[in-house]
Each structure stands twice: as C-alpha cells, then as structure tokens.
Design a protein around this motif. Structure first.
Motif, PDB file in Angstrom:
ATOM      1  N   LEU A 176      76.654 -50.531  57.966  1.00  0.00           N
ATOM      2  CA  LEU A 176      75.565 -50.830  57.029  1.00  0.00           C
ATOM      3  C   LEU A 176      74.460 -51.639  57.721  1.00  0.00           C
ATOM      4  CD1 LEU A 176      74.507 -50.705  54.105  1.00  0.00           C
ATOM      5  CD2 LEU A 176      75.644 -52.890  53.695  1.00  0.00           C
ATOM      6  N   LEU A 179      72.517 -49.570  60.162  1.00  0.00           N
ATOM      7  CA  LEU A 179      71.574 -48.695  59.463  1.00  0.00           C
ATOM      8  C   LEU A 179      70.357 -49.472  58.984  1.00  0.00           C
ATOM      9  CD1 LEU A 179      73.783 -46.316  57.279  1.00  0.00           C
ATOM     10  CD2 LEU A 179      72.176 -45.685  59.090  1.00  0.00           C
ATOM     11  N   ILE A 180      70.603 -50.644  58.422  1.00  0.00           N
ATOM     12  CA  ILE A 180      69.483 -51.449  57.916  1.00  0.00           C
ATOM     13  C   ILE A 180      68.558 -51.816  59.073  1.00  0.00           C
ATOM     14  CG2 ILE A 180      68.878 -53.716  56.983  1.00  0.00           C
ATOM     15  CD1 ILE A 180      71.299 -53.473  55.139  1.00  0.00           C
ATOM     16  N   SER A 182      68.078 -50.282  61.926  1.00  0.00           N
ATOM     17  CA  SER A 182      67.363 -49.207  62.610  1.00  0.00           C
ATOM     18  C   SER A 182      66.587 -48.307  61.661  1.00  0.00           C
ATOM     19  CB  SER A 182      68.347 -48.361  63.428  1.00  0.00           C
ATOM     20  OG  SER A 182      69.250 -47.713  62.559  1.00  0.00           O
ATOM     21  N   GLN A 183      66.978 -48.266  60.385  1.00  0.00           N
ATOM     22  CA  GLN A 183      66.373 -47.263  59.497  1.00  0.00           C
ATOM     23  C   GLN A 183      65.551 -47.826  58.350  1.00  0.00           C
ATOM     24  OE1 GLN A 183      66.605 -44.105  60.372  1.00  0.00           O
ATOM     25  NE2 GLN A 183      67.970 -44.608  62.059  1.00  0.00           N
ATOM     26  N   THR A 184      65.518 -49.127  58.186  1.00  0.00           N
ATOM     27  CA  THR A 184      64.752 -49.649  57.050  1.00  0.00           C
ATOM     28  C   THR A 184      63.628 -50.556  57.531  1.00  0.00           C
ATOM     29  OG1 THR A 184      65.964 -51.702  56.713  1.00  0.00           O
ATOM     30  CG2 THR A 184      66.898 -49.732  55.697  1.00  0.00           C
ATOM     31  N   ALA A 185      62.687 -50.798  56.626  1.00  0.00           N
ATOM     32  CA  ALA A 185      61.577 -51.699  56.936  1.00  0.00           C
ATOM     33  C   ALA A 185      62.099 -53.102  57.231  1.00  0.00           C
ATOM     34  CB  ALA A 185      60.599 -51.727  55.762  1.00  0.00           C
ATOM     35  N   TRP A 186      63.157 -53.516  56.528  1.00  0.00           N
ATOM     36  CA  TRP A 186      63.699 -54.865  56.745  1.00  0.00           C
ATOM     37  C   TRP A 186      64.122 -55.062  58.194  1.00  0.00           C
ATOM     38  CZ3 TRP A 186      67.383 -54.364  51.962  1.00  0.00           C
ATOM     39  CH2 TRP A 186      66.601 -54.401  50.791  1.00  0.00           C
ATOM     40  N   ARG A 188      62.959 -53.618  60.814  1.00  0.00           N
ATOM     41  CA  ARG A 188      61.759 -53.770  61.630  1.00  0.00           C
ATOM     42  C   ARG A 188      61.197 -55.173  61.523  1.00  0.00           C
ATOM     43  NH1 ARG A 188      58.260 -48.298  61.529  1.00  0.00           N
ATOM     44  NH2 ARG A 188      59.905 -47.230  62.663  1.00  0.00           N
ATOM     45  N   TRP A 189      61.231 -55.701  60.302  1.00  0.00           N
ATOM     46  CA  TRP A 189      60.692 -57.049  60.103  1.00  0.00           C
ATOM     47  C   TRP A 189      61.496 -58.059  60.921  1.00  0.00           C
ATOM     48  CZ3 TRP A 189      59.944 -57.218  54.031  1.00  0.00           C
ATOM     49  CH2 TRP A 189      59.023 -56.223  53.680  1.00  0.00           C
ATOM     50  N   ARG A 191      63.223 -57.538  63.661  1.00  0.00           N
ATOM     51  CA  ARG A 191      62.924 -57.427  65.090  1.00  0.00           C
ATOM     52  C   ARG A 191      61.540 -57.978  65.412  1.00  0.00           C
ATOM     53  NH1 ARG A 191      63.071 -52.066  67.549  1.00  0.00           N
ATOM     54  NH2 ARG A 191      62.769 -51.171  65.488  1.00  0.00           N
ATOM     55  N   ALA A 192      60.581 -57.723  64.521  1.00  0.00           N
ATOM     56  CA  ALA A 192      59.219 -58.198  64.780  1.00  0.00           C
ATOM     57  C   ALA A 192      59.157 -59.720  64.728  1.00  0.00           C
ATOM     58  CB  ALA A 192      58.252 -57.595  63.760  1.00  0.00           C
ATOM     59  N   ALA A 200      54.178 -61.305  63.257  1.00  0.00           N
ATOM     60  CA  ALA A 200      54.845 -60.886  62.025  1.00  0.00           C
ATOM     61  C   ALA A 200      54.194 -61.546  60.811  1.00  0.00           C
ATOM     62  CB  ALA A 200      56.329 -61.237  62.088  1.00  0.00           C
ATOM     63  N   ILE A 205      54.452 -60.145  56.883  1.00  0.00           N
ATOM     64  CA  ILE A 205      55.901 -60.138  56.667  1.00  0.00           C
ATOM     65  C   ILE A 205      56.323 -61.509  56.131  1.00  0.00           C
ATOM     66  CG2 ILE A 205      58.124 -60.054  57.852  1.00  0.00           C
ATOM     67  CD1 ILE A 205      56.837 -58.042  59.762  1.00  0.00           C
ATOM     68  N   GLY A 262      64.885 -60.931  68.450  1.00  0.00           N
ATOM     69  CA  GLY A 262      64.086 -59.714  68.471  1.00  0.00           C
ATOM     70  C   GLY A 262      64.677 -58.538  69.210  1.00  0.00           C
TER      71      GLY A 262
ATOM     72  N   SER B  91      53.260 -56.804  67.907  1.00  0.00           N
ATOM     73  CA  SER B  91      54.565 -57.211  68.401  1.00  0.00           C
ATOM     74  C   SER B  91      54.916 -56.326  69.596  1.00  0.00           C
ATOM     75  CB  SER B  91      55.603 -57.064  67.285  1.00  0.00           C
ATOM     76  OG  SER B  91      56.743 -57.822  67.596  1.00  0.00           O
ATOM     77  N   ASN B  93      57.491 -55.818  71.313  1.00  0.00           N
ATOM     78  CA  ASN B  93      58.779 -55.127  71.403  1.00  0.00           C
ATOM     79  C   ASN B  93      58.829 -53.904  70.490  1.00  0.00           C
ATOM     80  OD1 ASN B  93      58.776 -56.699  69.073  1.00  0.00           O
ATOM     81  ND2 ASN B  93      60.991 -56.895  69.072  1.00  0.00           N
ATOM     82  N   PRO B 114      64.753 -50.057  51.588  1.00  0.00           N
ATOM     83  CA  PRO B 114      63.493 -49.385  51.949  1.00  0.00           C
ATOM     84  C   PRO B 114      63.652 -48.542  53.215  1.00  0.00           C
ATOM     85  CG  PRO B 114      63.410 -51.680  52.646  1.00  0.00           C
ATOM     86  CD  PRO B 114      64.773 -51.458  52.055  1.00  0.00           C
ATOM     87  N   LEU B 116      62.906 -46.057  56.130  1.00  0.00           N
ATOM     88  CA  LEU B 116      61.651 -45.706  56.792  1.00  0.00           C
ATOM     89  C   LEU B 116      61.398 -44.212  56.720  1.00  0.00           C
ATOM     90  CD1 LEU B 116      62.246 -47.888  59.940  1.00  0.00           C
ATOM     91  CD2 LEU B 116      60.555 -48.328  58.163  1.00  0.00           C
ATOM     92  N   ARG B 118      59.836 -42.026  58.883  1.00  0.00           N
ATOM     93  CA  ARG B 118      59.275 -41.991  60.233  1.00  0.00           C
ATOM     94  C   ARG B 118      58.260 -40.887  60.424  1.00  0.00           C
ATOM     95  NH1 ARG B 118      62.445 -45.087  63.536  1.00  0.00           N
ATOM     96  NH2 ARG B 118      64.364 -45.754  62.556  1.00  0.00           N
TER      97      ARG B 118
END
Lengths: 316, 255
Positions: A176, A179-180, A182-186, A188-189, A191-192, A200, A205, A262, B91, B93, B114, B116, B118
């Motif tokens: 889970l 997936l969160i 790599s696949q969700t906006a969260w 990305r936030w 990592r940013a 950010a 964010i 990050g 950012s 990275n 949410p 993505l 892509r």
C-alpha cells in the motif's frame, strides 16, 4: 549519480551481501538451511519491518525527519492497551485500540515537530524517554499478562512457512505504501518536500500537514507492531520496543533511503530488514553472542554506506 | 481595451521608510513590460505586491477593471498572476512533468486516494513544451540534470498551465550562458505571442531591449519614466537608472 537509482542499486548491494551470507552459511553452518529457520526469520522480521516503514516515511519527508520514538511507542502501546483490557475494554476491541493508540502517540510527535517547530531529533528523543519511561513507570517494569487467547494464532501461527502477521500486516502495508509513494499525488508531495521543502511550499503543497500525517502513520505502524508483540508473547512487556529506534534507522539507511529525505523506496527497506534479521539469526545460529550482533549491524551500516560513496564517485 | 492590470497610486512603507510611493502602471496582455532600476529602487517591492506576497500600504490594483485585494500568492495565482521566482520553485529530484504539476496533480480519486493520471499530465506537458518551442528532449528526465534555460522553460510551462495570464519573471537570465539566455528571451516572446502579459525584471539592458515592448524605470521608490522601446535608446534608459538624465534629477528633487 541519478537519484532514483539509489534504491535500486541498494537492493542489488543487499542481494549480493545476502548471497555472500548464504555462501558463508553453506560452508560453515549448513544446518541453517531448514524451513524452521526461514519461518523464524520472518517471525522476527514483522515488528522491525513495521516500525522501519514508519521510520522510512518520516525520513523521506525531509525536514531533518527522524522518529527516535518508534520503539518507545511500541512499548507504551503494548502496556496501555493491555491496561485498558484489564480495566474492562472488551477483548475484540484490543486490535483497533492498539493501532489507534499508536496513532495518537505519533500525533504527539508530529505536533511537537510541526506546530512547536522542534527539531525532529530532539522532539522524538524527548518522547523516546517520555513514552518509554511511562511504559516502565505504569508497570513497575514487569509484564502485563492477560492477552485474549484468541489472538495467539495471529502472533504464533503460520500459513506454510509465513507467519500470519507477516501476511496480514507487513505485505499489505508495504504494498500500500509503495503504491501511495509511486502512484498518488501524496507520494509526489512527500518526495518533493523531502528533497526541497521551499519549492514544495511555493508549489502550494501543505508541507506541515503532510509531515504531521507521516508521524501519525509512523505511530499507527508502531501500534500494529505492538499488537503483534502482544499476540506473540501473550503479555505486554514495557521494554519490548528497546533498540527498535536504532535498528529501524539502520534498516532505513541500509535500505537506500537518503537521510536527507526525498529519495528512496520502501522495498529496499523491507530487503534491509530481512537481511538484518537473517544476519542476526545466522549469528545466533553460529553461537555468536547477542552483544556482538548489535555491533554487526553497525558494521553493516558503515559498510553499505561506504559502498555507496564508492559508487557515487565512480558515476560522478 | 482595459489593461489586464491597472495599478494606481501604489505605495509601500516599512516603518518610516517609503519603499514605494505613488506608482501608477498599466500592464497589457500580449505585451512584455520591463521593470528597470537600481537595487532598492522599488521594482521588486512592486512585483511582490502584484504577486500577493506583500500587501500594499496605499493605492489600488485592478484586474480587468475590477479592484482586487490579494491576501496571499495563492489569491494572485487564482487571478491569473503567476510568478517565476528567482530561485525557481522546482524540485530537482522530480522530472519535468512532475514539476509542472507539482501541488496540482491531475488525479483520479479511487478509494479516497488521489491516483496520478500520468498520461493526461504527460500529454499536457508535451503540448505546452511544443507551443513554447522549448528544447527539452525528455519530459521524463529529472530537472536536476537540466540547464538553466531548460529549467526556465519548465517554470514557464508550469506558470502557463496554472492559467497564468500575467507572468512575472525576476531576473530570468541572471545566471545563464549566452546561448541559454537567447532561448529564454525567445520563450518570453512566445508568452507574449500567446497573449500573456509579461513583467520582466532585469539588469541587462541588452536583454531588455531585445524583448521588451515597454519599459518602466524605478528610482527611489517611484516610477520616474515609462518608454516604448521604439521611442528610446539604451543610453537614455541607463541615464534614467543612474540619475544622470534630467527627468531623473527632476524626480529626485520632487521626492
């Protein structure tokens, strides 16, 4: 060196180390290769894997993020939820209560960091002593027995060679969270903000809120780990989480998460947890004293980070 | 046609210090307006007020004729004012697509998460970069490995995607090599061609004369001159900035 290649490179390094370890064992302790040992490795991995995942999230989120209180949370959740059962909490409510309590303790850490602006190292060092001390003080140092017997199969039973708690907790939460991330906006936030908090914030964010939730998640995972120890040992022990803060941090770093935040992935952390527990089990098996095992983890950490420095220099 | 932004009598005081005093300025869509002036002349303060980063002490800002009050950069962004910060809010990275959509990802909500989208984001970025004629070979490459000019292109694409109708650029060419500077100046013209208004702060008179349609010179917190590019020369602008020009002296005496 590309930033994403770090976790992948690390999984490779761990794989090579693992093969080396297996090679050594094949030569010197062939009795290691029996199903019971594999089962035992997985049995011991669950608690470390859960708190390491929380640790990894907090570190990934940056802002000098670190959660030194993971072990203390495991201890205090175990004690508090068993005290609640003894005070009349229905047994079937024990699992949700433990996880919720963990979340509350994590919320405490998160508020200290995000609202009061304490450095995470200092804030969670404080709660490490606070939570850990409370667990000891509430019990006078002794265990609290009385875990409902219906929980024991969850803590001790296996499906084939795989413990139930590994199947029911570790695999789903790692999948889970992966997936969160790599696949969700969260994801990305996280990592940013972990890499460049200013960027950010300028991008809108809600950095503080995300960070608060990362500490809460670390607490929830510590609560799950506490529940596993209850189901496994049948009692709450006030020092059950000892050393978990440092072992989890070692697993996170060995697993390829950058301490600066990050960068990193959770499967590297799981691989590191399995390797660390295998190493400890192998040493146990070879009659190497427990005291040496702690030192071995330290050596492993230094070794892996050195390999990293070499690779970075090669690629630079 | 109503100017996109009308600033009237804008003033800003920090304690007893007047950083900005009685500035009137119109900003039109499809036009590149350069703000010039020495350090501390007030151009950055003016831009910060436009971008919602600071409130003005006096005066009124109207967007398409309607008075506005920005409490935050977020408000300004919603009104179509996008700022590209000097330190570029990117950012390193993350890749180009991730940066363009950072904080405003295109997502599909499933089970509360949410997820993505892509492909949608990738297509949008491809379109933006093509329209800008930006030379970014791989939108999935990390911004950390890119040149200063490419980063500016990413930041501009981001501003455009936010629906920016006024793009504020603070020293976009300050740290760039010559070839990179040319690309960024071309991007600035592309923005104007898309009917965006552009405010450009720059110390490089050569760059300004290459892209700006109009120039406003700030000195000691006041706007002391406004010139169409065709009606002025670099020498006159430099004289206005340094105070050697008669108009600048008159303004100094009046202050």
């Amino acid at each position: 060196m590309k930033l994403t290649s770090l976790p992948k490179a690390r999984i490779l390094v761990l794989f090579v180390l693992w093969l080396a370890l297996l090679g050594l064992l094949a030569m010197f302790a062939p009795a290691f290769f029996q199903p019971a040992v594999l089962r035992s490795i997985l049995q011991f991995s669950t608690v470390l894997a859960l708190v390491s995942l929380g640790q990894a999230l907090v570190v990934l989120g940056g802002g000098a993020g670190i959660d030194l209180a993971v072990g203390a949370m495991v201890s205090l959740v175990a004690i508090l939820s068993m005290l609640a059962v003894r005070a009349g909490l229905p047994g079937f409510l024990l699992p949700p209560a433990a996880i919720l309590l963990g979340g509350l303790l994590g919320l405490g850490n998160g508020l200290l960091v995000t609202r009061l602006g304490l450095l995470p190292l200092i804030a969670t060092l404080g709660t490490l002593f606070l939570y850990g001390g409370l667990a000891l003080a509430l019990t006078g140092g002794g265990p609290v027995p009385g875990v409902p017997a219906w929980l024991f199969p969850f803590g001790r039973g296996t499906l084939g060679l795989v413990p139930w708690h590994f199947l029911a907790f570790v695999l789903p939460v790692f999948v889970l969270v992966a997936l969160i991330l790599s696949q969700t906006a969260w994801g990305r936030w996280v990592r940013a903000m972990g890499f460049r908090e200013n960027a950010a914030r300028l991008a809108g964010i809600p950095v503080s809120r995300v960070r608060l939730l990362l500490y809460v998640t670390s607490g929830l995972l510590a609560g799950m780990a506490a529940l596993v120890t209850l189901a496994w040992f049948g009692s709450a022990r006030p020092n059950i989480g000892q050393n978990l803060e440092l072992e989890s941090l070692a697993a996170v770093l060995v697993g390829g998460v950058s301490i600066l935040g990050g960068a990193g992935g959770v499967f590297g952390v799981l691989a590191a947890v399995l390797f660390i527990v295998s190493l400890k089990t192998a040493m146990q098996f070879s009659n190497i004293a427990t005291t040496w095992q702690v030192g071995a983890i330290g050596l492993l950490l230094i070794l892996v980070l050195l390999i990293d420095r070499r690779t970075v220099r090669w690629n630079a | 046609m109503t100017p996109f932004v009308q600033a009237r009598g804008i003033g800003k005081s920090f304690g007893g210090l007047k950083a900005l005093d009685g500035v009137d300025l119109d900003i039109h869509q499809g036009e590149v307006l350069a703000l010039l002036g020495d350090n501390g002349a007030g151009k950055s303060t003016f831009v910060k007020i436009l971008a919602g980063a600071q409130p003005q002490s006096r005066g009124e800002i109207r967007i398409e004729g309607r008075p506005v009050a920005f409490a935050s950069p977020h408000d300004a962004a919603r009104a179509g004012i996008a700022t590209i910060y000097q330190e570029l809010a990117l950012s390193e990275n993350l890749n180009v697509v991730e940066n363009v959509f950072l904080g405003r990802e295109v997502v599909r909500r499933v089970l509360g998460f949410p997820w993505l989208r892509r492909r949608a984001m990738r297509q949008r970025v491809d379109t933006l970069l093509r329209e800008l004629d930006a030379h970014i070979p791989d939108p999935l490459a990390r911004v950390g490995g890119m040149s200063g000019g490419q980063r500016q292109a990413v930041a501009i694409a981001r501003a455009l995607d936010q629906g920016g109708r006024l793009v504020i650029m603070d020293e976009p060419t300050a740290a760039l090599a010559v070839a990179e500077t040319r690309k960024v100046l071309k991007l600035v013209r592309q923005l104007a061609a898309r009917n965006c208004a552009v405010i450009l702060i720059s110390h490089n008179i050569g760059d300004v004369f290459e892209v700006a349609d109009r120039m406003a010179v700030f000195r000691r917190g006041r706007k002391i001159a406004e010139r169409q590019r065709a009606a002025t020369t670099p020498d006159e602008i430099v004289a206005l900035i340094t105070g050697a020009h008669p108009d600048a002296r008159t303004a100094d005496l009046a202050a």
